[in-house]
Every structure is written in C-alpha cells, then in structure tokens.
Design a protein around this motif. Sequence first.
Motif, PDB file in Angstrom:
ATOM      1  N   GLY A 192       1.357  -1.362   0.192  1.00 41.38           N
ATOM      2  CA  GLY A 192      -0.280   0.070   0.310  1.00 41.38           C
ATOM      3  C   GLY A 192       0.763   1.089   0.168  1.00 41.38           C
ATOM      4  O   GLY A 192       0.532   2.343  -0.341  1.00 41.38           O
ATOM      5  N   ARG A 193       1.471   1.462   0.660  1.00 43.82           N
ATOM      6  CA  ARG A 193       2.430   2.674   0.593  1.00 43.82           C
ATOM      7  C   ARG A 193       3.238   2.994  -0.240  1.00 43.82           C
ATOM      8  O   ARG A 193       3.345   3.889  -1.114  1.00 43.82           O
ATOM      9  N   LEU A 194       3.951   1.926  -1.213  1.00 46.34           N
ATOM     10  CA  LEU A 194       5.212   1.662  -2.406  1.00 46.34           C
ATOM     11  C   LEU A 194       3.640   2.014  -3.428  1.00 46.34           C
ATOM     12  O   LEU A 194       4.144   2.812  -3.918  1.00 46.34           O
ATOM     13  N   LEU A 195       2.598   1.325  -3.645  1.00 45.08           N
ATOM     14  CA  LEU A 195       1.534   2.278  -4.396  1.00 45.08           C
ATOM     15  C   LEU A 195       0.770   3.348  -4.016  1.00 45.08           C
ATOM     16  O   LEU A 195       0.600   4.557  -5.257  1.00 45.08           O
ATOM     17  N   ALA A 196       0.908   4.153  -2.813  1.00 45.08           N
ATOM     18  CA  ALA A 196       1.094   5.520  -2.939  1.00 45.08           C
ATOM     19  C   ALA A 196       1.919   6.636  -3.258  1.00 45.08           C
ATOM     20  O   ALA A 196       1.517   7.475  -4.008  1.00 45.08           O
ATOM     21  N   ARG A 197       2.775   6.021  -3.103  1.00 43.28           N
ATOM     22  CA  ARG A 197       4.133   6.442  -4.020  1.00 43.28           C
ATOM     23  C   ARG A 197       3.964   6.439  -4.951  1.00 43.28           C
ATOM     24  O   ARG A 197       3.804   7.499  -5.723  1.00 43.28           O
ATOM     25  N   GLN A 198       4.334   5.518  -6.273  1.00 41.79           N
ATOM     26  CA  GLN A 198       3.777   5.482  -7.439  1.00 41.79           C
ATOM     27  C   GLN A 198       2.367   6.343  -7.665  1.00 41.79           C
ATOM     28  O   GLN A 198       2.496   6.972  -9.281  1.00 41.79           O
ATOM     29  N   LEU A 199       1.206   6.633  -7.222  1.00 41.97           N
ATOM     30  CA  LEU A 199       0.607   7.082  -7.171  1.00 41.97           C
ATOM     31  C   LEU A 199       0.164   8.551  -6.612  1.00 41.97           C
ATOM     32  O   LEU A 199      -0.808   9.804  -6.575  1.00 41.97           O
ATOM     33  N   ASP A 200       1.864   9.313  -6.429  1.00 37.82           N
ATOM     34  CA  ASP A 200       1.182  10.437  -5.468  1.00 37.82           C
ATOM     35  C   ASP A 200       0.975  12.063  -5.760  1.00 37.82           C
ATOM     36  O   ASP A 200       1.171  13.084  -5.676  1.00 37.82           O
ATOM     37  N   HIS A 201       0.922  11.651  -7.908  1.00 35.62           N
ATOM     38  CA  HIS A 201       0.280  13.081  -8.305  1.00 35.62           C
ATOM     39  C   HIS A 201      -0.930  12.850  -8.212  1.00 35.62           C
ATOM     40  O   HIS A 201      -1.212  14.925  -8.594  1.00 35.62           O
ATOM     41  N   TYR A 202      -1.493  12.728  -7.373  1.00 31.36           N
ATOM     42  CA  TYR A 202      -2.876  12.563  -6.841  1.00 31.36           C
ATOM     43  C   TYR A 202      -3.520  13.129  -5.443  1.00 31.36           C
ATOM     44  O   TYR A 202      -4.904  13.844  -5.537  1.00 31.36           O
ATOM     45  N   GLN A 203      -2.460  13.577  -4.938  1.00 33.95           N
ATOM     46  CA  GLN A 203      -2.571  13.578  -4.300  1.00 33.95           C
ATOM     47  C   GLN A 203      -2.864  14.671  -3.485  1.00 33.95           C
ATOM     48  O   GLN A 203      -2.319  16.406  -4.164  1.00 33.95           O
ATOM     49  N   GLY A 204      -3.600  15.275  -2.291  1.00 36.79           N
ATOM     50  CA  GLY A 204      -3.893  16.467  -2.502  1.00 36.79           C
ATOM     51  C   GLY A 204      -5.732  16.863  -3.691  1.00 36.79           C
ATOM     52  O   GLY A 204      -6.144  17.869  -3.914  1.00 36.79           O
ATOM     53  N   ARG A 205      -5.790  16.101  -4.469  1.00 39.60           N
ATOM     54  CA  ARG A 205      -6.835  15.834  -5.615  1.00 39.60           C
ATOM     55  C   ARG A 205      -8.295  15.267  -4.249  1.00 39.60           C
ATOM     56  O   ARG A 205      -8.903  14.806  -5.539  1.00 39.60           O
ATOM     57  N   ARG A 206      -7.827  14.989  -3.484  1.00 40.44           N
ATOM     58  CA  ARG A 206      -9.175  13.913  -2.419  1.00 40.44           C
ATOM     59  C   ARG A 206      -9.643  12.993  -3.729  1.00 40.44           C
ATOM     60  O   ARG A 206     -10.603  13.059  -4.564  1.00 40.44           O
ATOM     61  N   PRO A 207      -8.666  11.756  -4.034  1.00 38.05           N
ATOM     62  CA  PRO A 207      -9.173  10.523  -5.075  1.00 38.05           C
ATOM     63  C   PRO A 207     -10.095   9.903  -3.976  1.00 38.05           C
ATOM     64  O   PRO A 207     -10.339   9.809  -3.004  1.00 38.05           O
ATOM     65  N   LEU A 208     -10.731   9.358  -4.758  1.00 39.16           N
ATOM     66  CA  LEU A 208     -11.719   8.210  -4.241  1.00 39.16           C
ATOM     67  C   LEU A 208     -11.011   6.886  -4.397  1.00 39.16           C
ATOM     68  O   LEU A 208     -11.093   6.438  -5.339  1.00 39.16           O
ATOM     69  N   VAL A 209     -10.682   5.860  -3.117  1.00 32.24           N
ATOM     70  CA  VAL A 209      -9.536   4.984  -3.110  1.00 32.24           C
ATOM     71  C   VAL A 209     -11.059   3.903  -2.696  1.00 32.24           C
ATOM     72  O   VAL A 209     -11.508   3.817  -2.215  1.00 32.24           O
ATOM     73  N   LEU A 210     -10.691   3.119  -3.932  1.00 32.67           N
ATOM     74  CA  LEU A 210     -12.438   1.776  -3.621  1.00 32.67           C
ATOM     75  C   LEU A 210     -11.447   0.492  -4.360  1.00 32.67           C
ATOM     76  O   LEU A 210     -11.163  -0.088  -5.129  1.00 32.67           O
ATOM     77  N   ALA A 211     -11.240   0.163  -2.826  1.00 30.17           N
ATOM     78  CA  ALA A 211     -10.912  -1.470  -2.958  1.00 30.17           C
ATOM     79  C   ALA A 211     -11.657  -2.519  -3.418  1.00 30.17           C
ATOM     80  O   ALA A 211     -13.283  -2.284  -2.595  1.00 30.17           O
ATOM     81  N   ILE A 212     -11.002  -3.497  -3.384  1.00 37.85           N
ATOM     82  CA  ILE A 212     -12.434  -4.207  -3.747  1.00 37.85           C
ATOM     83  C   ILE A 212     -11.762  -5.412  -2.144  1.00 37.85           C
ATOM     84  O   ILE A 212     -10.979  -6.103  -2.115  1.00 37.85           O
ATOM     85  N   PRO A 213     -13.254  -5.642  -1.769  1.00 35.35           N
ATOM     86  CA  PRO A 213     -12.930  -6.322   0.006  1.00 35.35           C
ATOM     87  C   PRO A 213     -12.161  -8.125  -0.364  1.00 35.35           C
ATOM     88  O   PRO A 213     -12.924  -8.657  -2.025  1.00 35.35           O
ATOM     89  N   ARG A 214     -12.030  -8.813   0.154  1.00 35.80           N
ATOM     90  CA  ARG A 214     -11.615  -7.996   1.188  1.00 35.80           C
ATOM     91  C   ARG A 214     -10.437  -7.824   1.992  1.00 35.80           C
ATOM     92  O   ARG A 214     -10.143  -6.849   2.638  1.00 35.80           O
ATOM     93  N   GLY A 215      -9.044  -8.189   0.975  1.00 41.24           N
ATOM     94  CA  GLY A 215      -7.359  -8.115   1.523  1.00 41.24           C
ATOM     95  C   GLY A 215      -7.082  -6.817   1.208  1.00 41.24           C
ATOM     96  O   GLY A 215      -6.162  -5.836   1.502  1.00 41.24           O
ATOM     97  N   ALA A 216      -7.569  -6.006   0.212  1.00 43.10           N
ATOM     98  CA  ALA A 216      -6.952  -4.355  -0.240  1.00 43.10           C
ATOM     99  C   ALA A 216      -7.458  -3.338   0.432  1.00 43.10           C
ATOM    100  O   ALA A 216      -6.704  -2.404   0.791  1.00 43.10           O
ATOM    101  N   VAL A 217      -8.967  -4.301   1.577  1.00 38.98           N
ATOM    102  CA  VAL A 217      -9.419  -3.140   2.042  1.00 38.98           C
ATOM    103  C   VAL A 217      -8.495  -2.415   3.022  1.00 38.98           C
ATOM    104  O   VAL A 217      -7.409  -0.777   3.178  1.00 38.98           O
ATOM    105  N   PRO A 218      -7.503  -2.791   4.248  1.00 41.38           N
ATOM    106  CA  PRO A 218      -6.164  -2.169   4.831  1.00 41.38           C
ATOM    107  C   PRO A 218      -5.085  -1.221   3.605  1.00 41.38           C
ATOM    108  O   PRO A 218      -5.237   0.235   4.298  1.00 41.38           O
ATOM    109  N   MET A 219      -5.098  -2.194   2.190  1.00 42.34           N
ATOM    110  CA  MET A 219      -4.093  -1.354   1.504  1.00 42.34           C
ATOM    111  C   MET A 219      -4.647  -0.208   1.164  1.00 42.34           C
ATOM    112  O   MET A 219      -4.361   1.199   0.992  1.00 42.34           O
ATOM    113  N   GLY A 220      -5.933  -0.010   0.830  1.00 43.96           N
ATOM    114  CA  GLY A 220      -7.181   0.834   0.588  1.00 43.96           C
ATOM    115  C   GLY A 220      -6.986   2.303   1.490  1.00 43.96           C
ATOM    116  O   GLY A 220      -6.613   3.243   1.499  1.00 43.96           O
ATOM    117  N   LYS A 221      -7.084   1.919   2.468  1.00 45.28           N
ATOM    118  CA  LYS A 221      -6.767   2.980   3.736  1.00 45.28           C
ATOM    119  C   LYS A 221      -5.271   3.251   3.226  1.00 45.28           C
ATOM    120  O   LYS A 221      -5.833   5.026   4.318  1.00 45.28           O
TER     121      LYS A 221
END
Length: 218
Positions: free
Chosen positions: A10-39
């Motif tokens: 999750g931390r590594l994905l956030a780093r790859q997606l950091d150009h969306y920081q500050g743009r209030r993206p909506l993270v839609l996780a596929i349950p169940r395993g991806a939900v902790p990553m999504g947070k």
Amino acid sequence: MAFENRAEAGRLLARQLDHYQGRRPLVLAIPRGAVPMGKIVADLLGGELDVVLVRKLRAPHNPELAIGSIDETGAVYLDPDTRDLWDEPYLESEKAAQLATLRRRRQQYEPAGAVIDAAGRIAIVLDDGIATGSTMIAALRAVRARHPAKLIAATGVAPAEALRLIRQEADHVVCLQTPPMMWAIGYHFRDFSQVSDEEVVATLREARRPRVASGTSA
C-alpha cells in the motif's frame, strides 16, 4: 521479490500515485484483502476510502480458477478463454450464488456508512493482487458506470496479459510487480493473512472518522 505484507504494498502504491495527492481521490478497494491497503493509500494521498463489491465466478470443480466475475448490480464479465469449462445452467447457478454473497456483504458493510459517490471524482480501484484480471475488470466497469472524472486501476502484482486487458478498461494502470511467472497472489507476500468482514467494517469506519487538525486545542 515478495512484499513484506499488504501494508508495504500500500505504501509503495501510494508513492506511485502521489501525483493525485491533494486532489481528494476516492480509493475503492476490492474486499476483503485490499481494504487495509486502500486505507493506507487513501490516508497518504489525502483521499477517501470506500469499497467496490465484485465476486469471482468460479470454474466447475476448480473454485480457485475464475471464469469471470459479477458486480452487485448483476453485471457479468466472462473470460472468453474459459468458455469451454462451463454450460449455461452452471453459469446461472454460480451467478446467483455469488450475487447472494455480494448482497450479504453489502448488508454487513452498511454500518460503516453509505456508498460514496464517485461521479466527477478521481477513482482509484485497488486490489492487493490480480490473477486473471476478471475481478478488476468487473470492478472497473462498475465504477465507470458511476461516471468518475478519471478511473485508475492499482495493484501490487499482476501478470502482463491481465494488465493488457485492464488497460483497455482504465485511464491509468499502476502495478508494482509483473513477474514472468505468476503464482498464487499470496506467494508474492510474505504475510498474506486473511482479512475478515469485521476488519473491513472497522477499517471503513475508521477511514470515515473526521480528521482532527494537529495543534488544535479543546
């Protein structure tokens, strides 16, 4: 190379997606395993967390193999490469079983809050790992129908062929690892512990708590 756990991915994905920081993206996780990553991704990007509910349609006599997937509206994606594995009566039965599971799951998650509107938002559909791509494709189509401004697919690990199909559905795809030989998703995580529905609800509730600004006094 395996991830230590979903948190690291999750931390590594956030780093790859950091150009969306500050743009209030909506993270839609596929349950169940991806939900902790999504947070983790939502917190690091300053976005919001919700779930998108889809289920794998299982092959006859081989429940680990996906022949397709279904979302909670009943929309179905079928993998054309598996067409010789099933007949129509089996497909209808499997669709009904998985749709019932989705409806139960939606009821379980309702205490965490209403579905967040994706219209006009940057929507990041996230899964911990992808095997065939059918579940991610169904999730992307379900979210696309809600008219986001931009639709992103994000995952820790996926095979190249699945990513080729997913790129036809998403505006942007982020995948941390594309191994030449794709084993079970859990093989690519040192810790791939199961995530329960109770943990999903707790994570969603925590994600929706109002954030208190640092330095604020009572």
